[in-house]
Design a protein around this motif. Structure first.
Motif, mmCIF file in Angstrom:
data_model
loop_
_atom_site.group_PDB
_atom_site.id
_atom_site.type_symbol
_atom_site.label_atom_id
_atom_site.label_comp_id
_atom_site.label_asym_id
_atom_site.label_seq_id
_atom_site.Cartn_x
_atom_site.Cartn_y
_atom_site.Cartn_z
ATOM 1 N N ASP A 67 0.945 -1.239 0.159
ATOM 2 C CA ASP A 67 -0.027 0.052 -0.087
ATOM 3 C C ASP A 67 0.891 1.171 -0.019
ATOM 4 O O ASP A 67 0.496 2.301 -0.340
ATOM 5 N N VAL A 68 2.096 1.032 0.511
ATOM 6 C CA VAL A 68 3.128 2.261 0.423
ATOM 7 C C VAL A 68 4.489 1.605 0.534
ATOM 8 O O VAL A 68 4.853 0.739 0.946
ATOM 9 N N PRO A 108 1.965 4.352 -3.615
ATOM 10 C CA PRO A 108 2.583 5.727 -2.964
ATOM 11 C C PRO A 108 3.937 5.507 -2.528
ATOM 12 O O PRO A 108 4.042 4.337 -1.887
ATOM 13 N N VAL A 109 4.915 6.059 -2.779
ATOM 14 C CA VAL A 109 6.119 6.144 -2.255
ATOM 15 C C VAL A 109 6.750 7.175 -1.367
ATOM 16 O O VAL A 109 6.428 8.284 -1.792
ATOM 17 N N LEU A 110 7.092 6.748 -0.265
ATOM 18 C CA LEU A 110 7.496 7.713 0.591
ATOM 19 C C LEU A 110 9.242 7.870 0.619
ATOM 20 O O LEU A 110 9.848 6.713 1.137
#
Lengths: 166, 166
Positions: free
Chosen positions: A121-122, A152-154
């Motif tokens: 999810d991330v 999503p990429v953090l």
């Protein structure tokens, strides 16, 4: 807003031997993971191929099979050690499930493929993703992943100053 | 892990007129913001300069001051409208403080500068950050910010398929 309080999230953290990745994991534990959640934290180490050997091929210098197998063994031990270290950082988590994965290949490909395959999810990673030497050969892993991973990429950068580092 | 349960975080979300930015804010509200926290959510809209006017300069076609001032007015109204829409998405937050900022300038510079100036703990943005036409002129805003902003950057891509979109 939907009610997603009890949503199970799969959080993939790409770890490596660098301090930046340690910082990214630590930031993620503080800011992304909720301990009373049903999150699953997946620690992924991508064991890179041997860029240095290839780079030396041109010199005609060849490694004996003894040396290459010793290097492979060292690579495996290093991988285990990095994953263990990352796992120890997560020891205070109680409800969160922690999984670990070691995969071989170019970190850029491995991380993108695993984000998809594991249904992340991330994706959380340091801003370069791999140490200085490997980065020179491979380019910025985080750039590549930010562009190619669908979830999503953090991207977490380690602060350069000591102030506010912790 | 330090005990940072009650840490006040400043979460900066770059919003624009695109769906991707709406999705990024929505993802952030579900996954990053804790409603019982002391988080401050800052919605930032960077009002871009007039790239299209400049691009047309070469044709010798000039806008009268009436038209340019009408365009400016439209730009301001659009900015207000975008920020209001983003604010409405946050209406269910109770303890989290929501602030809004509209700043003029190249989105890439504005976002990087404001992340620093506002002391953001994390920057959240869509994967391109700005609509298709502006992106062509300005390049990928999110790439630029991921490389230049010092705090962690969360890049959220809108899923292309409808499945799992919500």
């Amino acid at each position: 807003m939907d009610d997603v309080a009890a949503k199970e999230r799969r959080i993939l953290v790409a770890v490596d031997e660098g301090e930046e990745s340690t910082y990214a994991l630590s930031w993620c534990l503080k800011n992304v993971i909720s301990d009373n959640s049903k999150d699953t934290l997946i620690l992924l180490y991508a064991k890179p191929p041997r860029p240095v050997f290839t780079a030396l091929d041109g010199t005609g210098f060849l490694f004996s099979s003894d040396i290459t197998s010793a290097m492979d063994r060292y690579g495996n031990e290093l991988a285990e050690c990095i994953i263990e270290k990352a796992k120890r950082m997560c020891k205070d988590l109680q409800d969160v499930k922690v999984e670990t994965r070691i995969e071989s290949g170019d970190p850029r490909d491995v991380i993108c493929q695993m984000a998809e395959k594991l249904g992340a999810d991330v994706l959380v990673m340091g801003s370069h993703g791999y140490g200085l030497i490997k980065r020179t050969f491979l380019g910025s892993v985080s750039n590549h992943c930010a562009q190619n991973v669908k979830c999503p990429v953090l991207i977490v950068k380690k602060p350069k100053t000591n102030a506010g580092n912790k």
